[in-house]
Design a protein around this motif. Structure first.
Motif, PDB file in Angstrom:
ATOM      1  N   LEU A 154      40.769  99.700  19.120  1.00 15.67           N
ATOM      2  CA  LEU A 154      39.602 100.035  19.927  1.00 15.67           C
ATOM      3  C   LEU A 154      40.009 100.883  21.128  1.00 15.67           C
ATOM      4  CD1 LEU A 154      37.922  96.509  19.879  1.00 15.67           C
ATOM      5  CD2 LEU A 154      37.404  98.467  18.395  1.00 15.67           C
ATOM      6  N   THR A 155      39.102 101.734  21.565  1.00 12.90           N
ATOM      7  CA  THR A 155      39.388 102.612  22.699  1.00 12.90           C
ATOM      8  C   THR A 155      39.531 101.822  23.991  1.00 12.90           C
ATOM      9  OG1 THR A 155      38.152 104.387  21.627  1.00 12.90           O
ATOM     10  CG2 THR A 155      38.555 104.618  23.998  1.00 12.90           C
ATOM     11  N   TYR A 156      38.696 100.803  24.162  1.00 17.32           N
ATOM     12  CA  TYR A 156      38.702  99.999  25.394  1.00 17.32           C
ATOM     13  C   TYR A 156      38.899  98.527  25.053  1.00 17.32           C
ATOM     14  CZ  TYR A 156      36.254 104.192  27.036  1.00 17.32           C
ATOM     15  OH  TYR A 156      35.893 105.487  27.308  1.00 17.32           O
ATOM     16  N   PRO A 157      39.491  97.754  25.983  1.00 13.79           N
ATOM     17  CA  PRO A 157      39.591  96.311  25.761  1.00 13.79           C
ATOM     18  C   PRO A 157      38.204  95.680  25.672  1.00 13.79           C
ATOM     19  CG  PRO A 157      40.983  97.006  27.611  1.00 13.79           C
ATOM     20  CD  PRO A 157      40.115  98.167  27.256  1.00 13.79           C
ATOM     21  N   VAL A 158      38.064  94.705  24.791  1.00 14.62           N
ATOM     22  CA  VAL A 158      36.799  93.984  24.661  1.00 14.62           C
ATOM     23  C   VAL A 158      36.548  93.143  25.917  1.00 14.62           C
ATOM     24  CG1 VAL A 158      35.621  92.142  23.370  1.00 14.62           C
ATOM     25  CG2 VAL A 158      36.844  93.953  22.151  1.00 14.62           C
ATOM     26  N   LEU A 203      33.145 100.011  13.033  1.00 15.85           N
ATOM     27  CA  LEU A 203      32.325 101.103  13.569  1.00 15.85           C
ATOM     28  C   LEU A 203      32.860 101.624  14.897  1.00 15.85           C
ATOM     29  CD1 LEU A 203      28.553 100.069  13.149  1.00 15.85           C
ATOM     30  CD2 LEU A 203      29.747 101.925  11.990  1.00 15.85           C
ATOM     31  N   ALA A 204      33.432 100.717  15.692  1.00 11.45           N
ATOM     32  CA  ALA A 204      33.824 101.058  17.065  1.00 11.45           C
ATOM     33  C   ALA A 204      35.222 101.652  17.182  1.00 11.45           C
ATOM     34  CB  ALA A 204      33.723  99.813  17.947  1.00 11.45           C
ATOM     35  N   VAL A 205      36.017 101.574  16.125  1.00 10.05           N
ATOM     36  CA  VAL A 205      37.398 102.088  16.191  1.00 10.05           C
ATOM     37  C   VAL A 205      37.402 103.555  16.615  1.00 10.05           C
ATOM     38  CG1 VAL A 205      39.379 102.717  14.760  1.00 10.05           C
ATOM     39  CG2 VAL A 205      38.401 100.436  14.583  1.00 10.05           C
ATOM     40  N   ILE A 234      25.941 105.646  23.921  1.00  7.96           N
ATOM     41  CA  ILE A 234      25.836 104.426  24.720  1.00  7.96           C
ATOM     42  C   ILE A 234      27.192 104.099  25.337  1.00  7.96           C
ATOM     43  CG2 ILE A 234      26.425 102.727  22.921  1.00  7.96           C
ATOM     44  CD1 ILE A 234      23.952 101.113  24.019  1.00  7.96           C
ATOM     45  N   ASP A 235      27.152 103.500  26.544  1.00  7.34           N
ATOM     46  CA  ASP A 235      28.409 103.106  27.197  1.00  7.34           C
ATOM     47  C   ASP A 235      29.006 101.866  26.552  1.00  7.34           C
ATOM     48  OD1 ASP A 235      28.176 105.143  29.178  1.00  7.34           O
ATOM     49  OD2 ASP A 235      26.829 103.872  30.353  1.00  7.34           O
ATOM     50  N   GLY A 236      28.143 100.897  26.229  1.00 10.99           N
ATOM     51  CA  GLY A 236      28.654  99.641  25.703  1.00 10.99           C
ATOM     52  C   GLY A 236      27.632  98.912  24.848  1.00 10.99           C
ATOM     53  N   LEU A 237      28.108  97.942  24.085  1.00  7.59           N
ATOM     54  CA  LEU A 237      27.259  97.120  23.233  1.00  7.59           C
ATOM     55  C   LEU A 237      27.502  95.652  23.543  1.00  7.59           C
ATOM     56  CD1 LEU A 237      27.823  98.963  19.846  1.00  7.59           C
ATOM     57  CD2 LEU A 237      25.668  98.876  21.110  1.00  7.59           C
ATOM     58  N   GLU A 238      26.422  94.905  23.710  1.00  6.40           N
ATOM     59  CA  GLU A 238      26.500  93.453  23.925  1.00  6.40           C
ATOM     60  C   GLU A 238      26.020  92.765  22.657  1.00  6.40           C
ATOM     61  OE1 GLU A 238      24.935  89.449  24.733  1.00  6.40           O
ATOM     62  OE2 GLU A 238      23.809  91.205  24.046  1.00  6.40           O
ATOM     63  N   PHE A 239      26.729  91.717  22.231  1.00 12.27           N
ATOM     64  CA  PHE A 239      26.352  91.009  21.003  1.00 12.27           C
ATOM     65  C   PHE A 239      26.974  89.612  21.018  1.00 12.27           C
ATOM     66  CE2 PHE A 239      30.138  93.495  20.440  1.00 12.27           C
ATOM     67  CZ  PHE A 239      31.026  92.646  19.801  1.00 12.27           C
ATOM     68  N   VAL A 266      33.241 103.442  23.205  1.00 13.29           N
ATOM     69  CA  VAL A 266      32.219 102.423  23.459  1.00 13.29           C
ATOM     70  C   VAL A 266      32.906 101.122  23.889  1.00 13.29           C
ATOM     71  CG1 VAL A 266      32.144 101.723  21.015  1.00 13.29           C
ATOM     72  CG2 VAL A 266      30.201 101.235  22.519  1.00 13.29           C
ATOM     73  N   HIS A 267      32.369 100.508  24.930  1.00  9.95           N
ATOM     74  CA  HIS A 267      32.853  99.219  25.415  1.00  9.95           C
ATOM     75  C   HIS A 267      32.106  98.110  24.676  1.00  9.95           C
ATOM     76  CE1 HIS A 267      35.012 100.763  29.057  1.00  9.95           C
ATOM     77  NE2 HIS A 267      34.190 101.779  28.841  1.00  9.95           N
ATOM     78  N   LEU A 268      32.833  97.131  24.166  1.00  7.70           N
ATOM     79  CA  LEU A 268      32.209  96.015  23.468  1.00  7.70           C
ATOM     80  C   LEU A 268      32.193  94.782  24.361  1.00  7.70           C
ATOM     81  CD1 LEU A 268      33.765  96.345  19.881  1.00  7.70           C
ATOM     82  CD2 LEU A 268      31.620  97.314  20.758  1.00  7.70           C
ATOM     83  N   ASN A 269      31.024  94.179  24.494  1.00 13.64           N
ATOM     84  CA  ASN A 269      30.875  92.913  25.222  1.00 13.64           C
ATOM     85  C   ASN A 269      30.538  91.833  24.194  1.00 13.64           C
ATOM     86  OD1 ASN A 269      28.319  91.563  27.471  1.00 13.64           O
ATOM     87  ND2 ASN A 269      30.282  90.708  26.845  1.00 13.64           N
ATOM     88  N   LEU A 270      31.539  91.047  23.855  1.00 18.93           N
ATOM     89  CA  LEU A 270      31.422  90.015  22.828  1.00 18.93           C
ATOM     90  C   LEU A 270      31.171  88.668  23.482  1.00 18.93           C
ATOM     91  CD1 LEU A 270      33.881  89.577  19.829  1.00 18.93           C
ATOM     92  CD2 LEU A 270      33.029  87.619  21.105  1.00 18.93           C
ATOM     93  N   GLU A 271      30.020  88.074  23.160  1.00 19.05           N
ATOM     94  CA  GLU A 271      29.711  86.748  23.696  1.00 19.05           C
ATOM     95  C   GLU A 271      30.099  85.668  22.696  1.00 19.05           C
ATOM     96  OE1 GLU A 271      25.970  83.861  24.960  1.00 19.05           O
ATOM     97  OE2 GLU A 271      25.659  86.037  24.954  1.00 19.05           O
TER      98      GLU A 271
END
Length: 226
Positions: free
Chosen positions: A124-128, A89-91, A28-33, A95-100
């Motif tokens: 993390l690989t990418y900025p949140v 898990l994401a370290v 997956i490219d990213g996760l939204e949560f 994967v891009h994390l989208n934190l709401e």
């Protein structure tokens, strides 16, 4: 990019660590949560302010300490995940994390500082990507750390979107609809219909947030007909 809406609820309980892990392991490219605070100010992942719908318990998240909250379970037996569980898990994973910040109904005191401080502890690989329906949350977060990406969530058409983005230091918009805006990162939620996904892919939106990421990735990777 294709973002899993609350993980992979098409196959797993929403916002479960099993769903997050499966999605990360399957490209997956990213996760939204969504993130709330417990009574003792621990960031936890759940969509609703109450635990009634997705666990065997009831009541507001903020009325329980973390220890009290962990007596309740989702339908697969998992307890409500802490934000740090997903960050672990994401370290080092692509994967891009989208934190709401889930602050449109309850604005948890200091949630922005608590979350930003916690995220900084993980490599993390990418900025949140931080998002919220509550513009005040994004303003507070920007004051704490102006180097991060902040995106406004809305289910309304945004008038004068570019002016708003500049004024409020936004990195983009997360919308329930597509607006033709040049040079604006738009991520559209929650899109499960394949025809709508195809149209959004053709419109080159920055992200599609979906309950069924594997379907969306198949469409994204499908060869273009000549």
């Amino acid at each position: 990019m294709i973002f899993g809406h609350r993980g992979y609820p098409f196959k797993f309980p929403e916002n479960s660590l099993k769903g997050f892990k499966y999605a990360i392991d399957h490209g997956i490219d990213g996760l939204e949560f969504d993130v709330h605070l417990t009574k003792d100010n621990v960031p936890v992942i759940m969509h609703d302010e109450k635990i009634n719908r997705t666990t065997d318990g009831s009541g507001l998240i903020r009325s329980y300490t973390l220890k009290e909250l962990q007596q309740f379970h989702m339908r697969d037996g998992e307890t409500i995940p802490m934000l740090k569980d997903l960050l672990s898990l994401a370290v080092h994973r692509p994967v891009h994390l989208n934190l709401e910040f889930k602050t449109n109904k309850i604005h948890y005191p200091n949630i922005e500082q608590i979350v930003l401080d916690l995220v900084k502890q993980y490599d993390l690989t990418y900025p949140v990507i931080y998002s919220s329906f509550n513009l005040d949350s994004l303003k507070k977060a920007y004051q704490i750390d102006p180097s991060q990406q902040y995106c406004l969530l809305s289910d309304h058409v945004i008038k004068d979107a570019k002016a708003l983005i500049i004024k409020e230091h936004l990195a983009g918009l997360h919308l329930s609809h597509y607006q033709p805006l040049a040079n604006v990162d738009e991520r559209i939620w929650t899109v499960d219909d394949p025809k709508t996904q195809e149209k959004l892919l053709a419109d080159h939106v920055a992200g599609i947030i979906t309950d069924n990421f594997e379907q969306a990735i198949r469409l994204k990777n499908r060869p273009v007909a000549m």
